[in-house]
Design a protein around this motif. Structure first.
Motif, PDB file in Angstrom:
ATOM      1  N   SER A  30       0.854  -1.197   0.000  1.00  0.00           N
ATOM      2  CA  SER A  30       0.000   0.000   0.000  1.00  0.00           C
ATOM      3  C   SER A  30       0.886   1.241   0.000  1.00  0.00           C
ATOM      4  O   SER A  30       2.111   1.127   0.106  1.00  0.00           O
ATOM      5  CB  SER A  30      -0.886   0.011   1.241  1.00  0.00           C
ATOM      6  N   PHE A  31       0.271   2.406  -0.086  1.00  0.00           N
ATOM      7  CA  PHE A  31       1.045   3.647  -0.086  1.00  0.00           C
ATOM      8  C   PHE A  31       2.020   3.655   1.108  1.00  0.00           C
ATOM      9  O   PHE A  31       3.216   3.794   0.964  1.00  0.00           O
ATOM     10  CB  PHE A  31       0.116   4.871   0.051  1.00  0.00           C
ATOM     11  N   GLN A  34       4.711   0.872   1.415  1.00  0.00           N
ATOM     12  CA  GLN A  34       5.843   1.059   0.498  1.00  0.00           C
ATOM     13  C   GLN A  34       6.784   2.158   0.998  1.00  0.00           C
ATOM     14  O   GLN A  34       8.000   2.072   0.816  1.00  0.00           O
ATOM     15  CB  GLN A  34       5.359   1.387  -0.912  1.00  0.00           C
ATOM     16  N   LEU A  64       5.538   6.103  -4.644  1.00  0.00           N
ATOM     17  CA  LEU A  64       5.693   6.299  -3.203  1.00  0.00           C
ATOM     18  C   LEU A  64       7.044   5.803  -2.694  1.00  0.00           C
ATOM     19  O   LEU A  64       7.727   6.485  -1.938  1.00  0.00           O
ATOM     20  CB  LEU A  64       4.593   5.521  -2.453  1.00  0.00           C
ATOM     21  N   ALA A  65       7.429   4.594  -3.137  1.00  0.00           N
ATOM     22  CA  ALA A  65       8.686   4.018  -2.654  1.00  0.00           C
ATOM     23  C   ALA A  65       9.868   4.823  -3.176  1.00  0.00           C
ATOM     24  O   ALA A  65      10.794   5.155  -2.423  1.00  0.00           O
ATOM     25  CB  ALA A  65       8.793   2.560  -3.096  1.00  0.00           C
ATOM     26  N   GLU A  84      12.133   8.551 -13.788  1.00  0.00           N
ATOM     27  CA  GLU A  84      10.708   8.214 -13.876  1.00  0.00           C
ATOM     28  C   GLU A  84      10.298   8.188 -15.345  1.00  0.00           C
ATOM     29  O   GLU A  84      10.580   9.121 -16.081  1.00  0.00           O
ATOM     30  CB  GLU A  84       9.898   9.249 -13.079  1.00  0.00           C
ATOM     31  N   LYS A  85       9.603   7.116 -15.728  1.00  0.00           N
ATOM     32  CA  LYS A  85       9.235   7.016 -17.151  1.00  0.00           C
ATOM     33  C   LYS A  85       8.077   7.937 -17.508  1.00  0.00           C
ATOM     34  O   LYS A  85       7.918   8.337 -18.656  1.00  0.00           O
ATOM     35  CB  LYS A  85       8.932   5.572 -17.535  1.00  0.00           C
ATOM     36  N   GLN A  93      -1.521   8.032  -9.939  1.00  0.00           N
ATOM     37  CA  GLN A  93      -2.663   8.084  -9.037  1.00  0.00           C
ATOM     38  C   GLN A  93      -3.267   9.484  -8.892  1.00  0.00           C
ATOM     39  O   GLN A  93      -4.327   9.638  -8.277  1.00  0.00           O
ATOM     40  CB  GLN A  93      -2.244   7.603  -7.634  1.00  0.00           C
ATOM     41  N   MET A 172      13.914   3.578 -17.742  1.00  0.00           N
ATOM     42  CA  MET A 172      15.212   2.940 -17.573  1.00  0.00           C
ATOM     43  C   MET A 172      15.082   1.417 -17.511  1.00  0.00           C
ATOM     44  O   MET A 172      14.121   0.891 -16.940  1.00  0.00           O
ATOM     45  CB  MET A 172      15.881   3.424 -16.274  1.00  0.00           C
ATOM     46  N   TYR A 220      -7.263   0.773 -13.005  1.00  0.00           N
ATOM     47  CA  TYR A 220      -7.748   0.952 -11.628  1.00  0.00           C
ATOM     48  C   TYR A 220      -7.731   2.409 -11.179  1.00  0.00           C
ATOM     49  O   TYR A 220      -8.628   2.883 -10.512  1.00  0.00           O
ATOM     50  CB  TYR A 220      -6.878   0.105 -10.684  1.00  0.00           C
TER      51      TYR A 220
HETATM   52  C1  LIG Z   1      -5.197  -2.189  -8.592  1.00  0.00           C
HETATM   53  C2  LIG Z   1      -4.451  -1.607  -7.429  1.00  0.00           C
HETATM   54  C3  LIG Z   1      -5.130  -0.973  -6.386  1.00  0.00           C
HETATM   55  C4  LIG Z   1      -4.486  -0.413  -5.298  1.00  0.00           C
HETATM   56  N1  LIG Z   1      -5.182   0.234  -4.322  1.00  0.00           N
HETATM   57  C5  LIG Z   1      -4.536   0.797  -3.286  1.00  0.00           C
HETATM   58  C6  LIG Z   1      -5.200   1.536  -2.262  1.00  0.00           C
HETATM   59  O1  LIG Z   1      -6.406   1.704  -2.284  1.00  0.00           O
HETATM   60  N2  LIG Z   1      -4.477   2.045  -1.236  1.00  0.00           N
HETATM   61  C7  LIG Z   1      -3.129   1.908  -1.170  1.00  0.00           C
HETATM   62  O2  LIG Z   1      -2.512   2.405  -0.226  1.00  0.00           O
HETATM   63  N3  LIG Z   1      -2.479   1.240  -2.126  1.00  0.00           N
HETATM   64  C8  LIG Z   1      -3.147   0.690  -3.159  1.00  0.00           C
HETATM   65  N4  LIG Z   1      -2.487  -0.002  -4.120  1.00  0.00           N
HETATM   66  C9  LIG Z   1      -1.100  -0.160  -3.964  1.00  0.00           C
HETATM   67  C10 LIG Z   1      -0.397   1.095  -4.408  1.00  0.00           C
HETATM   68  O3  LIG Z   1      -0.599   1.315  -5.768  1.00  0.00           O
HETATM   69  C11 LIG Z   1       1.002   0.857  -4.167  1.00  0.00           C
HETATM   70  O4  LIG Z   1       1.192   0.531  -2.839  1.00  0.00           O
HETATM   71  C12 LIG Z   1       1.894   2.032  -4.390  1.00  0.00           C
HETATM   72  O5  LIG Z   1       1.527   2.742  -5.527  1.00  0.00           O
HETATM   73  C13 LIG Z   1       3.245   1.418  -4.546  1.00  0.00           C
HETATM   74  O6  LIG Z   1       4.201   2.407  -4.679  1.00  0.00           O
HETATM   75  P1  LIG Z   1       5.447   2.114  -5.535  1.00  0.00           P
HETATM   76  O7  LIG Z   1       6.291   3.312  -5.425  1.00  0.00           O
HETATM   77  O8  LIG Z   1       6.028   0.810  -5.171  1.00  0.00           O
HETATM   78  O9  LIG Z   1       4.895   1.934  -7.025  1.00  0.00           O
HETATM   79  P2  LIG Z   1       4.091   2.950  -7.956  1.00  0.00           P
HETATM   80  O10 LIG Z   1       3.314   3.929  -7.162  1.00  0.00           O
HETATM   81  O11 LIG Z   1       3.369   2.093  -8.930  1.00  0.00           O
HETATM   82  O12 LIG Z   1       5.248   3.751  -8.697  1.00  0.00           O
HETATM   83  C14 LIG Z   1       6.102   3.143  -9.633  1.00  0.00           C
HETATM   84  C15 LIG Z   1       6.617   4.247 -10.544  1.00  0.00           C
HETATM   85  O13 LIG Z   1       7.649   3.705 -11.341  1.00  0.00           O
HETATM   86  C16 LIG Z   1       7.524   4.188 -12.676  1.00  0.00           C
HETATM   87  N5  LIG Z   1       8.224   3.219 -13.531  1.00  0.00           N
HETATM   88  C17 LIG Z   1       7.862   1.951 -13.791  1.00  0.00           C
HETATM   89  N6  LIG Z   1       8.780   1.348 -14.570  1.00  0.00           N
HETATM   90  C18 LIG Z   1       9.750   2.258 -14.798  1.00  0.00           C
HETATM   91  C19 LIG Z   1      10.982   2.240 -15.507  1.00  0.00           C
HETATM   92  N7  LIG Z   1      11.407   1.126 -16.123  1.00  0.00           N
HETATM   93  N8  LIG Z   1      11.733   3.370 -15.547  1.00  0.00           N
HETATM   94  C20 LIG Z   1      11.317   4.502 -14.920  1.00  0.00           C
HETATM   95  N9  LIG Z   1      10.168   4.565 -14.220  1.00  0.00           N
HETATM   96  C21 LIG Z   1       9.390   3.469 -14.141  1.00  0.00           C
HETATM   97  C22 LIG Z   1       6.027   4.259 -12.883  1.00  0.00           C
HETATM   98  O14 LIG Z   1       5.704   5.143 -13.929  1.00  0.00           O
HETATM   99  C23 LIG Z   1       5.560   4.772 -11.515  1.00  0.00           C
HETATM  100  O15 LIG Z   1       5.552   6.161 -11.443  1.00  0.00           O
HETATM  101  C24 LIG Z   1      -3.110  -0.529  -5.228  1.00  0.00           C
HETATM  102  C25 LIG Z   1      -2.411  -1.148  -6.267  1.00  0.00           C
HETATM  103  C26 LIG Z   1      -3.074  -1.688  -7.353  1.00  0.00           C
HETATM  104  C27 LIG Z   1      -2.298  -2.333  -8.462  1.00  0.00           C
END
Ligand SMILES: Cc1cc2nc3c(=O)[nH]c(=O)nc-3n(C[C@H](O)[C@H](O)[C@H](O)COP(=O)(O)OP(=O)(O)OC[C@H]3O[C@@H](n4cnc5c(N)ncnc54)[C@H](O)[C@@H]3O)c2cc1C
Length: 536
Positions: A30-31, A34, A64-65, A84-85, A93, A172, A220
């Protein structure tokens, strides 16, 4: 610490390349979880001497991460670049007005459903997704619309501590690794530009959602018209996928009062007033389910257990659920909703227990039907595969596919390695998302960034705007900065003469602290308060 690093690599024993994956496979990602995982990895890298002062670090993905890891390493003085791509931070989001985000609801009953976070930076409160994103961006930069505005006299924004601005539109991928120089080479997919670094944190999230090749499928995070449809009649809705994505969309259609997900919190609060479905009972059910390795058996066990809880819910929870369910006239629901899942019951352990409890109630009330099938699509349209038979869906049916990502970590890991990483990250349960380091660890002593522990007054002042919005949105009261009897900073929530008075019991429900700063609830408005109206 060692474990945090071990679970961030597909094969930590054999592969010592300095590439760490923050997610995406931990359970209930989740947000907030992570953000915590990112902090745990950064803290562990520093403590385990896996990063040197002059190392070049790359973070891939500004979600978020990624933004949390970028902030944590930048504040420690490391030279770190964020790629960031997409065209900005959190763009995925940012416009999801139909989604409600909460820090810990997925972790209930194991964690308290806190409405605010308590992080060293990038705090937020439970709210509609765009409000959460705005809170995060405001801590990134003073004015997200004018990113160049920086106040060197009062450094509070993360961007003032970073070596470089993020590299947007940079997709990347991994290119190669030189074991001798211990350098990882990354390459931008479109331009071919290369970057050589000493350490990589891969924070690319879940990957592209599987839409079964149907470009008409709404991802989503993109706004949809589901709630409007639920108020009409005659719709035939098929929601495929019994993870949180599918369950939440099913609940949005089933409960008029779902409030994008905020309803789940109201139910948790009502359950807390004492019932058989207390936290302890649910915890034991979840723990017992965790010991069943066969996924279908586990789903059936959870179905039986959650079903048996429903008659024993306390009265206020039952009334709340019944009031919120979509109304039926002459004994029939206005729309037909079918939930499709791959196991015998829509009770997958990875989905949040509160969502499963609400689905159990909707099933009991026949507001939804469940079909154990596999949804797929070919040239003739969508079909359900049931016991090897193909059953095509009616053309007018509204089909929502929530099957999760098509392929995670593309460009970094092949399928076999991704499987290993999944295995590693799911092994430790949810421990990786727990706070293993104190917040002030991430803000070095000499840093100008406000720290709750070192400069609580400045920290409270910095968080005041966010606290003000939260209290007003949630409890209808205003918030000012104050000091307690020992001279420590606090927030004071008070009813204002300028606004309709919230009932005192509403203010009473506010938490005792926000973002780690104590909150005093000042129930009766005073003359002094009357003059104190106005946002910070
Ligand atoms: C269907 C669904 C519903 C969800 N609902 C919730 C919710 O209600 N509440 C909640 O807290 N969490 C929810 N989550 C989880 C939430 O999306 C994640 O916890 C959170 O976004 C994870 O953060 P992250 O930084 O790991 O990934 P993300 O937020 O997905 O960020 C990844 C980033 O990396 C970038 N990226 C990807 N590949 C590359 C690359 N090769 N080069 C450069 N940039 C790249 C993407 O563009 C993106 O900006 C949900 C997830 C899904 C899939």
């Amino acid at each position: 610490m060692e474990l945090h690093l071990k679970y961030a690599r597909p094969n930590a024993e054999k592969d010592d390349r300095p590439i760490y994956y923050i997610g995406p496979f931990g359970s209930r990602v989740s947000f907030q979880s992570q953000q915590r995982r990112a902090l745990n990895i950064v803290g562990s890298l520093i403590e385990m001497n896996q990063i040197e002062d002059d190392d070049e670090v790359a973070i891939i993905g500004a979600g978020l991460a990624g933004m949390t890891a970028f902030a944590a390493l930048s504040l420690q003085g490391y030279s770190v670049k964020l790629y960031e791509k997409g065209s900005g931070i959190l763009t995925l989001q940012a416009l999801s007005r139909h989604r409600y985000i909460h820090p810990t609801v997925n972790f209930w009953p194991h964690a308290n459903p806190e409405r605010t976070t308590n992080l060293p930076f990038f705090d937020w409160y439970s709210s509609d997704c765009p409000n959460v994103i705005e809170a995060l961006l405001r801590q990134w930069d003073e004015d997200p619309n004018e990113p160049s505005r920086k106040d060197p006299m009062d450094p509070k924004y993360i961007q003032q501590f970073t070596v470089s601005d993020p590299y947007f539109n940079h997709h990347m991928i991994f290119s190669d690794y030189d074991a001798e120089t211990r350098k990882v080479c990354l390459v931008e997919k479109n331009s071919g530009v290369r970057a050589e670094v000493n350490l990589v944190l891969v924070t690319v999230g879940f990957g592209v959602e599987d839409n079964l090749g149907d470009l008409g499928q709404n991802p989503y995070w993109r706004d949809d018209a589901l709630v409007d449809m639920s108020r009409q009649s005659g719709h035939d809705v098929i929601i495929s996928g019994a993870g949180d994505g599918g369950l939440i969309d099913c609940l949005r259609f089933t409960f008029e009062g779902f409030k994008k997900g905020d309803f789940a919190l109201d139910v948790i609060e009502a359950l807390g007033k004492g019932s058989y479905a207390s936290r302890e009972n649910l915890k034991s059910i979840e723990e017992a389910a965790g010991k069943i390795s066969n996924e279908d058996e586990r789903a059936k066990f959870l179905e039986r257990s959650y079903k048996s809880i429903l008659p024993k819910l306390n009265r206020s929870t039952k009334e709340m659920l019944s009031r919120a369910l979509v109304k039926r006239s002459s004994g029939k629901y206005a729309n037909r909703i079918r939930l499709i899942g791959q196991y015998s019951a829509p009770f997958e352990i990875g989905a949040a227990p509160i969502n499963r409890l609400l689905v159990a109630y909707a099933l009991q009330e026949n507001a939804i039907e469940f079909i154990n099938a596999k949804l797929d699509r070919d040239g003739d349209g969508y079909f359900l595969c049931i016991d090897g038979r193909k059953e095509y869906l009616e053309k007018g049916a509204k089909v929502i596919v929530r099957h999760g990502p098509r392929k995670a970590l593309e460009g970094f890991l092949d399928d076999e390695e991704a499987k290993k990483l999944r295995f590693a990250q799911q092994a430790p349960g949810d421990f990786a998302s727990e706070g293993s380091f104190q917040n002030h660890y991430f803000i070095p002593e000499r840093s100008e960034y406000p720290s709750l522990d070192r400069d609580p007054a400045r920290f409270a002042e910095f968080r005041h705007g966010l606290a003000y919005k939260f209290i007003l949105e949630r409890y209808g009261a205003l918030t000012k900065l104050g000091v307690d009897e020992q001279g420590r900073p606090e927030f004071v929530a008070y009813a204002s003469a300028g606004l309709p008075h919230p009932p005192p019991e509403k203010i009473e429900k506010a938490p005792d602290s926000i973002f780690g700063v104590p909150l005093r609830k000042h129930i009766e408005p005073t003359k002094a308060d009357k003059s104190a109206v106005g946002a910070p």
